[in-house]
Design a protein around this motif. Structure first.
Motif, mmCIF file in Angstrom:
data_model
loop_
_atom_site.group_PDB
_atom_site.id
_atom_site.type_symbol
_atom_site.label_atom_id
_atom_site.label_comp_id
_atom_site.label_asym_id
_atom_site.label_seq_id
_atom_site.Cartn_x
_atom_site.Cartn_y
_atom_site.Cartn_z
ATOM 1 N N ASP A 22 0.762 -1.123 0.076
ATOM 2 C CA ASP A 22 0.024 -0.048 0.075
ATOM 3 C C ASP A 22 0.826 1.250 -0.050
ATOM 4 O OD1 ASP A 22 -2.762 -1.084 2.218
ATOM 5 O OD2 ASP A 22 -2.361 -1.425 0.076
ATOM 6 N N ASP A 23 2.002 1.148 0.217
ATOM 7 C CA ASP A 23 3.168 2.420 0.554
ATOM 8 C C ASP A 23 3.837 2.858 -0.656
ATOM 9 O OD1 ASP A 23 5.615 3.037 2.759
ATOM 10 O OD2 ASP A 23 3.925 4.390 2.256
ATOM 11 N N ILE A 24 3.043 2.232 -1.948
ATOM 12 C CA ILE A 24 3.926 2.953 -3.151
ATOM 13 C C ILE A 24 3.059 3.535 -4.163
ATOM 14 C CG2 ILE A 24 5.709 1.136 -2.857
ATOM 15 C CD1 ILE A 24 3.131 0.629 -5.345
ATOM 16 N N PRO A 25 1.898 4.355 -3.608
ATOM 17 C CA PRO A 25 1.467 4.983 -4.702
ATOM 18 C C PRO A 25 2.070 6.135 -5.235
ATOM 19 C CG PRO A 25 0.325 5.617 -2.582
ATOM 20 C CD PRO A 25 1.368 4.537 -2.249
ATOM 21 N N PHE A 26 2.138 6.602 -6.460
ATOM 22 C CA PHE A 26 2.731 7.760 -6.971
ATOM 23 C C PHE A 26 1.878 8.479 -7.965
ATOM 24 C CE2 PHE A 26 4.188 4.126 -9.595
ATOM 25 C CZ PHE A 26 3.975 4.577 -10.942
ATOM 26 N N THR A 27 2.120 9.626 -8.258
ATOM 27 C CA THR A 27 1.308 10.736 -9.030
ATOM 28 C C THR A 27 2.146 11.453 -9.806
ATOM 29 O OG1 THR A 27 -0.515 10.497 -7.598
ATOM 30 C CG2 THR A 27 -0.523 12.225 -9.234
ATOM 31 N N PHE A 28 1.886 11.452 -11.170
ATOM 32 C CA PHE A 28 2.803 12.563 -11.998
ATOM 33 C C PHE A 28 1.683 13.554 -12.643
ATOM 34 C CE2 PHE A 28 5.639 8.974 -11.755
ATOM 35 C CZ PHE A 28 6.809 9.333 -10.954
ATOM 36 N N ASN A 29 1.716 14.711 -12.494
ATOM 37 C CA ASN A 29 0.792 15.667 -12.907
ATOM 38 C C ASN A 29 2.220 16.262 -13.870
ATOM 39 O OD1 ASN A 29 -1.766 15.256 -11.804
ATOM 40 N ND2 ASN A 29 -0.842 16.042 -10.177
ATOM 41 N N GLY A 30 2.517 15.478 -14.925
ATOM 42 C CA GLY A 30 3.545 16.270 -15.596
ATOM 43 C C GLY A 30 4.594 15.352 -15.143
ATOM 44 N N PHE A 31 5.890 15.483 -15.843
ATOM 45 C CA PHE A 31 6.990 14.629 -15.534
ATOM 46 C C PHE A 31 8.321 15.566 -15.423
ATOM 47 C CE2 PHE A 31 4.087 11.988 -17.635
ATOM 48 C CZ PHE A 31 3.884 10.980 -16.787
ATOM 49 N N LYS A 32 9.107 15.305 -14.368
ATOM 50 C CA LYS A 32 10.452 15.740 -14.374
ATOM 51 C C LYS A 32 11.553 14.914 -15.157
ATOM 52 C CE LYS A 32 9.791 17.716 -9.913
ATOM 53 N NZ LYS A 32 10.196 18.009 -8.470
ATOM 54 N N ARG A 33 12.597 15.184 -15.515
ATOM 55 C CA ARG A 33 13.509 14.326 -16.395
ATOM 56 C C ARG A 33 14.062 13.112 -15.449
ATOM 57 N NH1 ARG A 33 14.585 17.150 -20.951
ATOM 58 N NH2 ARG A 33 14.171 19.241 -20.885
ATOM 59 N N ASP A 34 13.998 13.172 -14.195
ATOM 60 C CA ASP A 34 14.651 11.867 -13.636
ATOM 61 C C ASP A 34 13.388 11.250 -13.087
ATOM 62 O OD1 ASP A 34 13.778 13.792 -11.728
ATOM 63 O OD2 ASP A 34 15.484 13.668 -10.465
ATOM 64 N N SER A 35 12.137 11.550 -13.399
ATOM 65 C CA SER A 35 11.126 10.683 -12.746
ATOM 66 C C SER A 35 10.778 9.225 -13.248
ATOM 67 C CB SER A 35 9.622 11.601 -13.310
ATOM 68 O OG SER A 35 9.511 12.951 -12.900
ATOM 69 N N LEU A 36 11.261 9.176 -14.539
ATOM 70 C CA LEU A 36 11.111 7.840 -15.174
ATOM 71 C C LEU A 36 12.306 7.165 -15.982
ATOM 72 C CD1 LEU A 36 7.965 8.673 -17.255
ATOM 73 C CD2 LEU A 36 8.005 7.718 -14.993
#
Length: 665
Positions: A22-36
């Motif tokens: 349960d402790d790994i939800p993530f949200t990207f409202n747009g991405f940073k260069r090191d996000s992915l």
């Protein structure tokens, strides 16, 4: 007491695992260069927009969450956890209604996809897939591929270790009780929701335009137990690919969670698409009266220039032709792409037109444009209708027809450009390096696969009618693409072909064609037999400078077989680096396809099975084979055949004394 302790530890372990999951939800409202983690053509722009592919053809793009996520625990039940994800995407094609192949959300054990194939493989596999991949994907597919059983060119599907979806539906959503269709390649952003219930082993997928609420009813819902498919830990991310036509595949925002609903996206903070950027308005510096005066001065000269230009680029467009609009290019664009159909852009001249290389303005898409003169209006509507139908053919070994243009008495067909040109140049042009056997056998199998698709796997039967090395084009990796469908004919499965004019290239024309005037899958098989011998022997079916007693290639191969030296028939440029078994198979298969009795020829499905090693040629001797040919050929007349068949590239010579044709006169 010991039992209670074990039970307590087990419960504690479950609690810890659940907390971890349960402790790994993530949200990207747009991405940073090191996000992915990005690979191939994927990149993140300055505004936070993830672009999986750009306008480059035949490429892939991948983007993954950087860390593996634990989806199950084999030490307990081994059941896969529930998960939920939502993302906003957009696909903008270069050419209206003609796009790359789409994108997919996927679970994968690795982020290494460098060997995956673009086009219809969506950058997921380099073959037909298999259980060892452990890949689950939700595909947003924009091209119909019959080889994978696609329902149309605009669908959502669930894929498990294969591109043959276990369930798929046309794209749309239900609103106010009615189903509303959506177009994936509209260029407008849409939101997708994917929910997997581990307890019920069920996956649900919904899609809607941006700013629409999540639909109450799922678009795709199917039972799916991931426990036996995925590994304990998996990556989550996206894959995309382009093909002959390209486009941009974007992800604007993404959220994901295990064992709970995915966090909602903040739609107001998503990055803008390039074509949706806001333009600032500036006040006009010139007073309205002055602007009007300038316009009046310019109108007179402009009208004259426009009228002259319209004459130059005038096109024929009738009401009935509007239904084929998505496949139609403007003459102006094709004129500009080919630099006015200049001689420097001329790729070649054939029996049915001149072919020019071009680069479409704005999109920079490389194309080949074939100009065909059409002196009569009779039948042109049916011709264009067939061209439009063939524009929907999609197979990795067929040259994609991108569209057409009609102007006065000209038809212009627009194809994907093949950098290595036609196969015959590598077989007969001694200034080019010869192809090795591995390359030739790959080409043979590819063309056979494409013909099987035309004959049996598409919605109609397509008879090519002009199979030869000159009509097989090669891409950058020397993958074969069967092209030039200018003579092709279509008819429905289960119906009978109609009589037509005898056209084609002598040496590839089946003998019964002159009697019946009907092009069938059997006449294509005959031409494919000539093609097999042509590729293996490096000689045309009929050679102008061959020995006087043996100008027909079939005769030479038969003679070599009869003298126990069949390998002497193969191209000497092959050297010693070839598979004896494969060469013998191709030569004997070429003879079988060249049988004068159409019913004695193998079908393309049988040909593919033989070439793929799934079946064996029946045992036969050269004497028995030739005697059988002579008997079958005894009722065929070649007199009309010789006098009525034009040839674009081969001399009109037939040796009636050959064993193949004995008794024909």
């Amino acid at each position: 007491m010991a039992m209670l302790s074990k039970l307590f530890l087990a419960l504690l372990l479950v609690a810890n695992l659940t907390a971890f999951a349960d402790d790994i939800p993530f949200t990207f409202n747009g991405f940073k260069r090191d996000s992915l983690t990005l690979s191939e053509y994927a990149e993140i722009g300055g505004g936070g927009l993830l672009q999986l592919t750009n306008n480059t053809k035949q490429v892939t793009g991948h983007a993954f969450y950087p860390s593996k996520l634990r989806f199950k625990n084999e030490s307990l039940s081994g059941n896969a956890f529930s998960f939920s994800t939502t993302f906003v995407f957009a696909i903008t094609p270069l050419i209206t209604n003609v796009s790359g192949h789409g994108l997919s959300f996927l679970l994968a054990p690795s982020t290494a996809f460098s060997t995956a194939i673009p086009s219809q493989h969506l950058g997921l596999f380099h073959d037909d897939g298999g259980p060892h991949y452990h890949i689950v994907a939700v595909e947003l597919d924009t091209v119909q591929n019959r080889e994978f059983g696609d329902i149309n060119d605009n669908h959502v599907g669930v894929d498990v270790n294969s591109l043959k979806s276990i369930k798929s539906k046309p794209v749309g959503f239900t609103k106010d009780g009615s189903f509303q269709s959506l177009q994936l390649i509209s260029g407008h952003p849409m939101q997708v929701w994917v929910d997997y219930d581990g307890e019920r082993s069920q996956i649900d997928i919904a899609i809607a335009p941006l700013h629409e609420a999540k639909p109450r009813d799922s678009l795709v819902s199917t039972k799916l137990n991931l426990s036996s498919i995925i590994l304990d830990e998996m990556y989550v991310g996206f894959s995309s690919s382009t093909g002959a036509a390209s486009g941009c595949h974007y992800i604007l925002g993404w959220s994901f969670a295990l064992n709970r609903g995915a966090p909602p996206l903040d739609l107001s903070n998503l990055p803008h698409l390039p074509h949706l950027g806001h333009k600032s308005r500036k006040a006009l510096a010139i007073p309205l009266s002055l602007a009007g005066a300038i316009l009046l001065l310019l109108v007179g000269g402009a009208i004259f220039l426009v009228l002259e230009r319209r004459k130059k680029f005038a096109e024929v467009l009738e009401d009935w032709e509007l239904e084929y609009g998505p496949h139609r290019f403007s003459y102006r664009d094709l004129y500009s792409a080919t630099k006015g159909f200049s001689e420097e852009n001329l790729l070649g001249v054939g029996g049915f037109g001149r072919v020019y290389k071009g680069v479409l303005p704005k999109s920079n898409l490389e194309i080949a444009v074939k100009k065909i003169s059409h002196e009569s209006k009779q039948g042109i509507r049916e011709f264009v209708a067939e061209i439009a139908s063939m524009g929907r053919l999609r197979h990795r070994h067929l040259v994609p027809l991108l569209g057409y243009c009609r102007r006065q008495f000209e038809l212009l067909l627009v194809y994907d450009y093949m950098p290595n040109g036609s196969l015959d140049k590598f077989l007969f042009d001694r200034s080019r390096p010869p192809l090795n056997w591995s390359q030739r056998f790959h080409i043979i199998r590819g063309v056979a696969s494409g013909l099987l698709y035309l004959h049996e796997e598409w919605e109609q039967v397509v008879i090519h009618r002009d199979i030869k090395a000159g009509n097989v084009l090669l891409d950058r990796e020397f993958n074969p693409k069967l092209g030039d469908f200018g003579l092709a004919r279509l008819y429905d499965h289960g119906s009978h072909p109609q009589t037509t004019h005898i056209m084609g290239t002598l040496g590839y024309l089946a003998p019964e064609f002159s009697k019946t005037g009907k092009a069938t899958t059997n006449t294509d098989a005959y031409a494919f037999g000539a093609f097999l011998l042509e590729v293996a022997c490096g000689k045309r079916p009929i050679e102008l400078h061959a020995p006087a007693d043996m100008p027909v290639l079939v005769d030479r191969v038969l003679w070599c077989w009869k003298t126990n030296s069949i390998l002497e028939a193969c191209d000497p440029l092959l050297g010693d680096e070839f598979s004896v078994e494969e060469v013998e198979l191709v030569l004997k298969l070429g003879l079988s396809c060249s049988h004068p009795d159409p019913l004695a020829r193998p079908s393309m499905r049988q040909v593919v099975q033989l070439l793929e090693g799934e079946a064996s040629l029946p045992t036969m001797s050269p004497d028995g084979f030739m005697n059988n040919l002579a008997a079958k050929a005894s009722d065929l007349s070649f007199d009309d055949f010789v006098s009525s068949c034009p040839s674009a590239s081969a001399p009109t010579i037939v040796n009636f004394s050959s064993p193949l044709f004995s008794g024909a006169r």
